[in-house]
Write an enzyme that holds these catalytic residues in place. Structure first.
Site: not given
Length: 495
Positions: A16, A180-181, A243, A349
């Site tokens: 949550t 680690d996305h 990353h 970006k």
């Protein structure tokens, strides 16, 4: 042993809090379910302190997937797999109740005793939670048991080592999946294929043919509501330690003997071990730090970092890092610099990797009538996804003059609706038992040891912040870092 349609009871601790679950986890589970990568034999238990009911939890899940509008799937049917369990980490009786619920759902969904624990909460709870899961018998099951952990994994080598020690008292290394996305992103995973499936590149992937490699990850957003967390971390720990160094390892590693998690991990660790170690008094020679000032973007004046919510008005925390890294091994020794930069409130970006090849010893098409440029291989990670190869060719005129052209693969041209998201890929890999795209403790350890030197050096010296404007490409010292070697940052973002 892996399977494409895994069965499991997934327990999410911290279900949550924050927006990770709502923005990433629940939609990823939905996409796996929709795409046939997750069978009906699954259940999700949301665990947190809030006194929610199943109905409240399921409503939150349905809200998180409402944008999919898939008429082939009943949202209520999907949400029925989700169950909520109020929980106090310190109360051992709550573990008994949770274990009972897991067993009930395991029987109901025939999940074969497979349990996936997902720690989406503050790391200071990890040790206690892991120990209690073991002592109360929740990790003992007839199927497999796995643990997924979000970053940050510690805040330096010492804290990471202690955290790892606590977790390893309950889970073995092969049960631990550190997310680690970036490693789940389509084009990051493409690095290995581009390198090791093409005779065009791998023979040239060394100090004889490559002049430098640049890795950039820039954001236009500031710290927004993460000010309090970010001010204790900064770009070095938030981006560089994980990353950026992971992408560096993939782009620089030697070919593995075979495509197994163990062999790929071994080669990545060798790269991290080969990073040139520097003393604290050498840090300013190889690293540049920055902090964004206020500025005007699209007619709107945006505040400086120090004016952010929860940020110290005299903060010495960096929001930008640029670095020149050297890898002292046979493949890269002799002067191939790896330039890395990451920052917030920058011009655009973009995450991309630029491999710049050396010029020919004698280029016949060099002169004022020619427009030849360096050959580049560019891997566009986000928001654009694709590969661009920059070469030189004849101009379309009456003269035999040359001009740069690009050969491009654009991933947007494919079926983006069915292109999996990073968390979707990583969750599926974890349930299948494939740890290739997760970070091993050895990688975490070597990364922290390297980063700690920079952290210690910067903590002893007050920086002249802020030193770059919002909407820029960072401080001018980052450009000088490359100019000192005769290079410059490449701006290769597709139109």
């Amino acid at each position: 042993m892996t399977t494409n349609n895994p069965k499991a009871v997934i327990v999410i601790f911290g279900a949550t809090g924050g927006d990770l679950a709502n923005r990433k986890l629940y939609p990823s589970i939905y996409r796996l379910y929709r795409n046939g990568k997750l069978s009906d034999n699954f259940a999700v238990i949301g665990v947190a302190r809030r006194p929610w009911t199943n109905e409240v939890f399921r409503d939150k899940v349905k809200e998180s997937i409402e944008n999919f509008n898939d008429t082939n799937i009943d949202p209520d049917e999907f949400a029925s797999h989700f169950h909520y369990n109020p929980f106090d980490i310190q109360d051992l009786e709550h573990y008994e109740d949770l274990d009972k619920l897991i067993n009930e759902l395991d029987d109901k969904y025939e999940a074969e005793g497979n349990r996936l624990f997902y720690f989406s909460m503050a790391p200071n709870f990890f040790g206690t939670l892991a120990a209690n899961l073991k002592s109360e018998g929740l990790t003992t099951t007839k199927g497999w048991t796995r643990l997924v952990i979000e970053k940050p994994f510690g805040h330096d080598f010492k804290s990471a080592k202690e955290l790892n020690k606590q977790i390893r008292e309950t889970f073995t290394e092969d049960q631990i999946y550190r997310i680690d996305h970036y490693l789940g992103k389509e084009m990051v995973q493409n690095i290995e294929v581009i390198r090791f499936a093409n005779a065009l590149f791998e023979p040239l992937w060394n100090n004889q043919y490559i002049s430098n490699i640049q890795i950039t990850s820039s954001e236009v957003l500031g710290v927004e509501e993460r000010g309090r967390y970010y001010d204790g971390a900064g770009a070095l720990k938030d981006m560089m330690q994980n990353h950026m160094l992971q992408m560096l390892a993939l782009i620089a590693m030697d070919p593995p003997i075979k495509l197994t998690p163990e062999e790929i991990r071994s080669e990545k660790v060798k790269v991290l071990r080969a990073l040139r170690v520097m003393n604290e008094d050498e840090v300013d020679k190889y690293f540049v730090r920055g902090q964004y000032d206020k500025g005007i973007v699209n007619g709107e004046e945006l505040p400086s970092y120090r004016e952010g919510n929860g940020v110290d008005p005299e903060s010495n925390t960096e929001t930008f890092v640029a670095a020149k890294l050297m890898i002292d091994n046979f493949r890269w020794a002799g002067g191939v610099p790896f330039y890395i930069r990451t920052g917030k409130r920058m011009k655009e970006k973009s995450t991309e990797i630029v491999v710049e090849f050396k010029d020919l010893p004698m280029n016949l098409y060099y002169g004022k009538e020619h427009e030849t440029k360096s050959n580049l291989l560019v891997i566009h990670v986000q928001p654009h996804e694709g590969i661009t190869l920059h070469v030189n060719a004849k101009k379309g005129d009456y003269n035999a003059s040359s001009t740069p052209i690009t050969l491009s693969y654009d991933n947007k041209a494919g079926d983006k609706m069915n292109t999996p998201e990073a968390y979707e890929i990583l969750l599926h890999d974890c349930m299948r038992g494939d740890s290739t795209n997760f970070t091993h403790w050895d990688e975490v350890a070597f990364s922290w040891k390297f980063i700690d030197v920079i952290t210690n050096a910067w903590s002893k010296k007050k920086a002249d912040f802020p030193n770059y404007n919002t909407g820029s490409n960072g401080p001018k010292e980052a450009d000088q870092l490359l100019l000192n070697d005769g290079f410059e940052w490449w701006d290769v973002t597709p139109e």
